[in-house]
Design a protein around this motif. Sequence first.
Motif, short mmCIF file in Angstrom:
data_model
loop_
_atom_site.label_atom_id
_atom_site.label_comp_id
_atom_site.label_asym_id
_atom_site.label_seq_id
_atom_site.Cartn_x
_atom_site.Cartn_y
_atom_site.Cartn_z
N ALA A 1 0.83 -1.21 0.00
CA ALA A 1 0.00 0.00 0.00
C ALA A 1 0.86 1.26 0.00
N CYS A 2 1.98 1.22 0.70
CA CYS A 2 2.87 2.38 0.77
C CYS A 2 3.51 2.70 -0.58
N TRP A 3 3.86 1.65 -1.31
CA TRP A 3 4.74 1.87 -2.46
C TRP A 3 4.21 1.26 -3.75
N PRO A 4 3.06 1.74 -4.23
CA PRO A 4 2.66 1.39 -5.60
C PRO A 4 3.67 2.01 -6.55
N PRO A 5 3.73 1.55 -7.81
CA PRO A 5 4.74 2.06 -8.74
C PRO A 5 4.76 3.59 -8.86
N LEU A 6 3.59 4.25 -8.84
CA LEU A 6 3.58 5.71 -8.98
C LEU A 6 4.36 6.38 -7.86
N PHE A 7 4.15 5.97 -6.63
CA PHE A 7 4.83 6.58 -5.49
C PHE A 7 6.31 6.23 -5.50
N ARG A 8 6.62 4.93 -5.76
CA ARG A 8 8.01 4.49 -5.73
C ARG A 8 8.81 5.16 -6.84
N ASP A 9 8.23 5.21 -8.03
CA ASP A 9 8.97 5.81 -9.16
C ASP A 9 9.16 7.30 -8.97
N ALA B 1 -3.77 2.49 9.43
CA ALA B 1 -3.50 2.03 8.07
C ALA B 1 -3.39 3.18 7.08
N VAL B 2 -4.50 3.85 6.79
CA VAL B 2 -4.49 4.86 5.73
C VAL B 2 -3.65 6.06 6.11
N GLU B 3 -3.85 6.61 7.29
CA GLU B 3 -3.08 7.78 7.69
C GLU B 3 -1.61 7.43 7.93
N GLY B 4 -1.39 6.23 8.44
CA GLY B 4 -0.02 5.81 8.71
C GLY B 4 0.82 5.69 7.46
N ILE B 5 0.30 5.02 6.43
CA ILE B 5 1.09 4.87 5.21
C ILE B 5 1.24 6.18 4.46
N THR B 6 0.25 7.07 4.60
CA THR B 6 0.37 8.39 3.97
C THR B 6 1.55 9.16 4.53
N LEU C 1 -5.76 -1.70 4.03
CA LEU C 1 -4.52 -1.62 3.26
C LEU C 1 -4.70 -2.18 1.85
N ARG C 2 -5.37 -3.30 1.75
CA ARG C 2 -5.56 -3.92 0.44
C ARG C 2 -6.49 -3.10 -0.45
N MET C 3 -7.53 -2.53 0.13
CA MET C 3 -8.44 -1.71 -0.65
C MET C 3 -7.76 -0.41 -1.09
N TYR C 4 -6.91 0.14 -0.25
CA TYR C 4 -6.13 1.33 -0.60
C TYR C 4 -5.23 1.02 -1.80
N ALA C 5 -4.53 -0.12 -1.73
CA ALA C 5 -3.64 -0.52 -2.82
C ALA C 5 -4.44 -0.76 -4.10
N ALA C 6 -5.59 -1.39 -3.98
CA ALA C 6 -6.42 -1.67 -5.16
C ALA C 6 -6.95 -0.36 -5.76
N ALA C 7 -7.29 0.59 -4.92
CA ALA C 7 -7.80 1.87 -5.41
C ALA C 7 -6.71 2.62 -6.17
N LEU C 8 -5.50 2.62 -5.65
CA LEU C 8 -4.39 3.27 -6.36
C LEU C 8 -4.10 2.58 -7.68
N HIS C 9 -4.14 1.26 -7.68
CA HIS C 9 -3.90 0.51 -8.90
C HIS C 9 -4.94 0.88 -9.96
N ALA C 10 -6.20 0.98 -9.55
CA ALA C 10 -7.26 1.32 -10.49
C ALA C 10 -7.04 2.72 -11.06
#
Length: 256
Positions: free
Chosen positions: A46-54, A169-174, A243-252
């Motif tokens: 959740a912390c590091w989808p490709p957009l954030f990591r790149d 979860a959400v605020e922490g990873i942000t 966490l999983r829904m956050y990651a899925a939302a970013l992926h979408a």
Amino acid sequence: MPSVLQELAHPEATTRRYSPPALTPTAHPLWLEAMLESLRDDWNTACWPPLFRDTADGKHPPLCQWQRVLSNFFVIVESFPKYMGLSLAKTTYGQRPGDASARRWLLQNLGVEAKHAEWYIDWLRGVGVDPATVFAQPPLPEVRALHEYLLDTCAHGTLAEGVAASNWAVEGITGVWTREVAEPFRAYAADGARIDAHSMMWLKVHARYDDLHPEEALEIIKLSTDVGTGEPFRVQAAARKSLRMYAAALHACCNG
């Protein structure tokens, strides 16, 4: 942590101003250590989808990906005080140990959240997104699902479940990804983004979040979780789903 009644019964209680104990970090019980280890992979994903990591690595993904993410996630930012308000409604005063401290923490954080939606709108405008368009268009289904899950969990779950799903979860990873993205994001000025004190405020504020913030959320979770009823499993499930829904939302947002 002593209860409110124990605090008030202290010999010095009548001679000093009353204040509930602060949420200072304490040693984690075994069940929480196991939970954090179990959620490690979901947290990192959740912390590091490709957009954030790149972006953090200076690879400069297309600005349109950021525009899409920011437009869709406005509903989460705008609603965050609502999630916390629903958690606040579950706190008591003097009836359960730690609730007064949780109440004060939530109220203080609600105050911090007061201008976040406005700062986020400045960020939207800075990257060339018309806020009126964002207001008028519904977010992607995956983002809407995350929003509805957070509302439902904070409203109908236990205090620990709601705090685990939203504040930890959400605020922490942000607070994690913004620290590494904030400075490299300035490079989008070359793509026509307006990079100034106003447009960067939301990102800069979250990048300055103290590492204690998710730790304080964990203190509320520890204080309010009834270990004898199997609640730790529900708290872990709430955090994992968030966490999983956050990651899925970013992926979408990035691949739609």
